[in-house]
Design a protein around this motif. Sequence first.
Motif, PDB file in Angstrom:
ATOM      1  N   ARG A 129      14.270 -11.424  -6.654  1.00  0.00           N
ATOM      2  CA  ARG A 129      13.388 -11.061  -7.766  1.00  0.00           C
ATOM      3  C   ARG A 129      11.947 -11.176  -7.300  1.00  0.00           C
ATOM      4  NH1 ARG A 129      13.696 -14.461 -13.183  1.00  0.00           N
ATOM      5  NH2 ARG A 129      12.386 -15.878 -11.951  1.00  0.00           N
ATOM      6  N   ALA A 130      11.195 -10.101  -7.540  1.00  0.00           N
ATOM      7  CA  ALA A 130       9.771 -10.066  -7.229  1.00  0.00           C
ATOM      8  C   ALA A 130       9.019 -10.050  -8.547  1.00  0.00           C
ATOM      9  CB  ALA A 130       9.437  -8.827  -6.405  1.00  0.00           C
ATOM     10  N   ASN A 131       8.358 -11.166  -8.878  1.00  0.00           N
ATOM     11  CA  ASN A 131       7.792 -11.350 -10.218  1.00  0.00           C
ATOM     12  C   ASN A 131       8.894 -11.128 -11.248  1.00  0.00           C
ATOM     13  OD1 ASN A 131       5.335 -12.023  -9.096  1.00  0.00           O
ATOM     14  ND2 ASN A 131       4.469  -9.974  -9.313  1.00  0.00           N
ATOM     15  N   ASP A 132       8.896 -10.023 -11.977  1.00  0.00           N
ATOM     16  CA  ASP A 132       9.918  -9.814 -13.009  1.00  0.00           C
ATOM     17  C   ASP A 132      10.916  -8.717 -12.651  1.00  0.00           C
ATOM     18  OD1 ASP A 132       8.773 -11.748 -14.727  1.00  0.00           O
ATOM     19  OD2 ASP A 132       7.297 -10.289 -15.426  1.00  0.00           O
ATOM     20  N   THR A 133      10.861  -8.189 -11.435  1.00  0.00           N
ATOM     21  CA  THR A 133      11.713  -7.070 -11.050  1.00  0.00           C
ATOM     22  C   THR A 133      12.679  -7.497  -9.957  1.00  0.00           C
ATOM     23  OG1 THR A 133       9.930  -5.520 -11.563  1.00  0.00           O
ATOM     24  CG2 THR A 133      11.744  -4.684 -10.242  1.00  0.00           C
ATOM     25  N   TYR A 134      13.946  -7.115 -10.105  1.00  0.00           N
ATOM     26  CA  TYR A 134      14.985  -7.499  -9.154  1.00  0.00           C
ATOM     27  C   TYR A 134      15.128  -6.452  -8.054  1.00  0.00           C
ATOM     28  CZ  TYR A 134      16.333 -10.919 -12.708  1.00  0.00           C
ATOM     29  OH  TYR A 134      16.336 -11.956 -13.609  1.00  0.00           O
ATOM     30  N   PHE A 135      15.640  -6.902  -6.910  1.00  0.00           N
ATOM     31  CA  PHE A 135      15.957  -5.980  -5.820  1.00  0.00           C
ATOM     32  C   PHE A 135      17.141  -6.555  -5.043  1.00  0.00           C
ATOM     33  CE2 PHE A 135      12.982  -9.048  -4.163  1.00  0.00           C
ATOM     34  CZ  PHE A 135      13.307  -9.248  -2.823  1.00  0.00           C
ATOM     35  N   ILE A 136      17.830  -5.689  -4.295  1.00  0.00           N
ATOM     36  CA  ILE A 136      19.045  -6.132  -3.618  1.00  0.00           C
ATOM     37  C   ILE A 136      19.008  -5.928  -2.106  1.00  0.00           C
ATOM     38  CG2 ILE A 136      20.624  -5.925  -5.568  1.00  0.00           C
ATOM     39  CD1 ILE A 136      21.422  -3.165  -4.455  1.00  0.00           C
ATOM     40  N   ASN A 137      17.997  -5.239  -1.616  1.00  0.00           N
ATOM     41  CA  ASN A 137      17.986  -4.976  -0.183  1.00  0.00           C
ATOM     42  C   ASN A 137      16.684  -5.415   0.484  1.00  0.00           C
ATOM     43  OD1 ASN A 137      19.445  -3.676   2.112  1.00  0.00           O
ATOM     44  ND2 ASN A 137      17.548  -2.474   2.175  1.00  0.00           N
ATOM     45  N   ILE A 138      15.562  -4.851   0.058  1.00  0.00           N
ATOM     46  CA  ILE A 138      14.330  -5.077   0.789  1.00  0.00           C
ATOM     47  C   ILE A 138      13.111  -4.984  -0.120  1.00  0.00           C
ATOM     48  CG2 ILE A 138      14.232  -2.634   1.428  1.00  0.00           C
ATOM     49  CD1 ILE A 138      12.964  -5.490   3.654  1.00  0.00           C
ATOM     50  N   ALA A 139      12.182  -5.888   0.082  1.00  0.00           N
ATOM     51  CA  ALA A 139      10.833  -5.771  -0.477  1.00  0.00           C
ATOM     52  C   ALA A 139       9.878  -5.686   0.701  1.00  0.00           C
ATOM     53  CB  ALA A 139      10.494  -6.965  -1.351  1.00  0.00           C
ATOM     54  N   ALA A 140       8.810  -4.927   0.532  1.00  0.00           N
ATOM     55  CA  ALA A 140       7.894  -4.730   1.660  1.00  0.00           C
ATOM     56  C   ALA A 140       6.493  -4.436   1.163  1.00  0.00           C
ATOM     57  CB  ALA A 140       8.384  -3.586   2.557  1.00  0.00           C
ATOM     58  N   GLY A 141       5.527  -4.636   2.030  1.00  0.00           N
ATOM     59  CA  GLY A 141       4.151  -4.285   1.748  1.00  0.00           C
ATOM     60  C   GLY A 141       3.460  -3.877   3.034  1.00  0.00           C
ATOM     61  N   GLY A 142       2.461  -3.014   2.913  1.00  0.00           N
ATOM     62  CA  GLY A 142       1.745  -2.526   4.073  1.00  0.00           C
ATOM     63  C   GLY A 142       1.810  -1.021   4.183  1.00  0.00           C
ATOM     64  N   SER A 143       1.023  -0.455   5.073  1.00  0.00           N
ATOM     65  CA  SER A 143       0.867   1.000   5.162  1.00  0.00           C
ATOM     66  C   SER A 143       2.188   1.719   5.366  1.00  0.00           C
ATOM     67  CB  SER A 143      -0.083   1.351   6.311  1.00  0.00           C
ATOM     68  OG  SER A 143      -1.327   0.724   6.144  1.00  0.00           O
ATOM     69  N   ILE A 144       3.027   1.215   6.280  1.00  0.00           N
ATOM     70  CA  ILE A 144       4.270   1.916   6.590  1.00  0.00           C
ATOM     71  C   ILE A 144       5.228   1.879   5.409  1.00  0.00           C
ATOM     72  CG2 ILE A 144       6.230   2.048   8.168  1.00  0.00           C
ATOM     73  CD1 ILE A 144       3.543   2.797   9.381  1.00  0.00           C
ATOM     74  N   SER A 145       5.227   0.771   4.664  1.00  0.00           N
ATOM     75  CA  SER A 145       6.133   0.673   3.523  1.00  0.00           C
ATOM     76  C   SER A 145       5.771   1.649   2.412  1.00  0.00           C
ATOM     77  CB  SER A 145       6.142  -0.755   2.964  1.00  0.00           C
ATOM     78  OG  SER A 145       4.929  -1.033   2.288  1.00  0.00           O
ATOM     79  N   GLU A 146       4.543   2.176   2.451  1.00  0.00           N
ATOM     80  CA  GLU A 146       4.101   3.100   1.408  1.00  0.00           C
ATOM     81  C   GLU A 146       4.558   4.531   1.657  1.00  0.00           C
ATOM     82  OE1 GLU A 146      -0.100   2.617   1.160  1.00  0.00           O
ATOM     83  OE2 GLU A 146       0.021   0.452   0.783  1.00  0.00           O
ATOM     84  N   LEU A 147       5.244   4.780   2.779  1.00  0.00           N
ATOM     85  CA  LEU A 147       5.633   6.163   3.069  1.00  0.00           C
ATOM     86  C   LEU A 147       6.644   6.699   2.069  1.00  0.00           C
ATOM     87  CD1 LEU A 147       8.633   6.597   4.665  1.00  0.00           C
ATOM     88  CD2 LEU A 147       7.440   5.287   6.390  1.00  0.00           C
ATOM     89  N   GLY A 281       4.944  -2.652  -8.233  1.00  0.00           N
ATOM     90  CA  GLY A 281       3.759  -3.388  -8.642  1.00  0.00           C
ATOM     91  C   GLY A 281       2.946  -3.830  -7.442  1.00  0.00           C
ATOM     92  N   ASP A 282       1.882  -4.570  -7.714  1.00  0.00           N
ATOM     93  CA  ASP A 282       0.945  -5.009  -6.676  1.00  0.00           C
ATOM     94  C   ASP A 282       0.995  -6.523  -6.505  1.00  0.00           C
ATOM     95  OD1 ASP A 282       0.158  -2.366  -6.562  1.00  0.00           O
ATOM     96  OD2 ASP A 282      -1.666  -2.664  -7.748  1.00  0.00           O
ATOM     97  N   ALA A 283       0.620  -6.985  -5.290  1.00  0.00           N
ATOM     98  CA  ALA A 283       0.447  -8.413  -5.060  1.00  0.00           C
ATOM     99  C   ALA A 283      -0.781  -8.892  -5.849  1.00  0.00           C
ATOM    100  CB  ALA A 283       0.280  -8.676  -3.575  1.00  0.00           C
ATOM    101  N   PRO A 284      -0.800 -10.167  -6.275  1.00  0.00           N
ATOM    102  CA  PRO A 284       0.082 -11.245  -5.823  1.00  0.00           C
ATOM    103  C   PRO A 284       1.501 -11.134  -6.376  1.00  0.00           C
ATOM    104  CG  PRO A 284      -1.412 -12.034  -7.528  1.00  0.00           C
ATOM    105  CD  PRO A 284      -1.856 -10.642  -7.185  1.00  0.00           C
ATOM    106  N   VAL A 285       2.442 -11.668  -5.591  1.00  0.00           N
ATOM    107  CA  VAL A 285       3.850 -11.554  -5.963  1.00  0.00           C
ATOM    108  C   VAL A 285       4.579 -12.830  -5.556  1.00  0.00           C
ATOM    109  CG1 VAL A 285       4.354 -10.358  -3.786  1.00  0.00           C
ATOM    110  CG2 VAL A 285       5.945 -10.147  -5.703  1.00  0.00           C
ATOM    111  N   ILE A 286       5.514 -13.219  -6.399  1.00  0.00           N
ATOM    112  CA  ILE A 286       6.370 -14.384  -6.134  1.00  0.00           C
ATOM    113  C   ILE A 286       7.800 -13.890  -6.000  1.00  0.00           C
ATOM    114  CG2 ILE A 286       7.282 -16.544  -7.060  1.00  0.00           C
ATOM    115  CD1 ILE A 286       4.629 -16.943  -8.499  1.00  0.00           C
ATOM    116  N   PHE A 287       8.454 -14.269  -4.910  1.00  0.00           N
ATOM    117  CA  PHE A 287       9.832 -13.877  -4.652  1.00  0.00           C
ATOM    118  C   PHE A 287      10.754 -15.078  -4.819  1.00  0.00           C
ATOM    119  CE2 PHE A 287       7.319 -10.963  -2.001  1.00  0.00           C
ATOM    120  CZ  PHE A 287       7.845  -9.732  -2.372  1.00  0.00           C
TER     121      PHE A 287
END
Length: 312
Positions: A129-147, A281-287
Motif C-alpha cells: 500500500r502506497a499511502n491509500d492505494t494498493y499495489f501487487i507488483n511494483i511501485a516506482a519513481g523517477g524519469s524512467i518510471s514515467e514512460l 499520486g506524488d511523493a511524499p509517500v508511505i509504503f
Amino acid sequence: MSKRARIIYNPTSGREAIRRDLVDILNVYEQAGYETSAFATTAAPNSALNEARRAAQAGFDLLVAAGGDGTINEVVNGIAPLEKRPMLAIIPAGTTNDYARALRIPREDPLESAKVVLQGKSALLDVGRANDTYFINIAAGGSISELTYSVPSKLKTMYGYLAYVVKGAELITQVKPMHLHVKYDDGEYNGIASMFFVALTNSVGGFESIVPDAQLDDGKFTLLIVKTTKLPEIITLITEVLNGGRHIDDPNLVYVKTEHIEIKPTNDMQVMINLDGEYGGDAPVIFDNFQQHIRMVANVDDMPPESFSQVL
C-alpha cells in the motif's frame, strides 16, 4: 452451495483477445467447479474496482481479473481493504504483464492462462500500500518510471512491449536527479537518486532479474534506489541486471529488504509515483506491506520453490 466466480475483463485489452475467447474461458471456470459470470469494464473511472468490491461483498468465491496490469491493480484495490476477500485469479492481456510473468501465468493465450485454475493450487501473497492505494507488483519513481504515462495507448496496442523499449531508450538520456530522503526498517538514505523501485515480485518492466531473491509472501518489499544520474553508470547497472542480477552489490545501488518505507523529496521537484504501471499520486509517500493478504491462483509447479513459504 456451489462456488461462484466473477470474471472482470477489459474488453479492449490485448487486441480484444479475451472477448473472443470469453465463452471458452467461462467454461474453464465452470469445469473448475465455479458458477461463472462476466463483467466488461467501461471507460467510467474505477469500473473494475467498483465491480470487484461489489462482487466481493456479494459473496463471490473467486474473482478473475482479465486485462493489463492496470485492470489487475484496480481489482486488487477493490478487495484489498475488505475484511473478507475472495480468491483472485488473473488472465493477462496487457503490454508487460509483469505480475502474470512473476506467477508463471501464460501471457500469450488467455484461454491457457485461465486453465491454470484447473491445477487447484494457490498461495497467500503480499500486497503493498502506497499511502491509500494498493499495489501487487511494483511501485516506482523517477524519469524512467514515467514512460508508462508517455506511451500512447494506440502505440501500446499496435507495438506492445516494443513501444516501451523505444520510449525507454529515449528517456534514459533525459534522466533528472531527484533529491530524496528515504527511511526504511534498518536505515535511511539522503541524497541524489535517478529512480527507485519498491518491489513485491521479481518481475519489473519485463525483467525477471531485477529482484533475483524475491519471495512473494515474506511480508517484505525489496527497495532499490539508483544513486547515480550518470548515463554510463546507469547502463552499467542495466548490464549487470541482464547478467544474472549482479547489480545488487553495485555501489551505485541501495538494495534492501524492508516492511516499511517513507520517501519524500527534499526540494520542490515533483516526484510522481507509478503503481503497477499506473499513476498513483506524488511523493511524499508511505509504503506498508500487508503480508499474505490475498489468496492468488498461481502456476505454482513452474515457479521456484523459494517463491512461497506455503502452497494452498
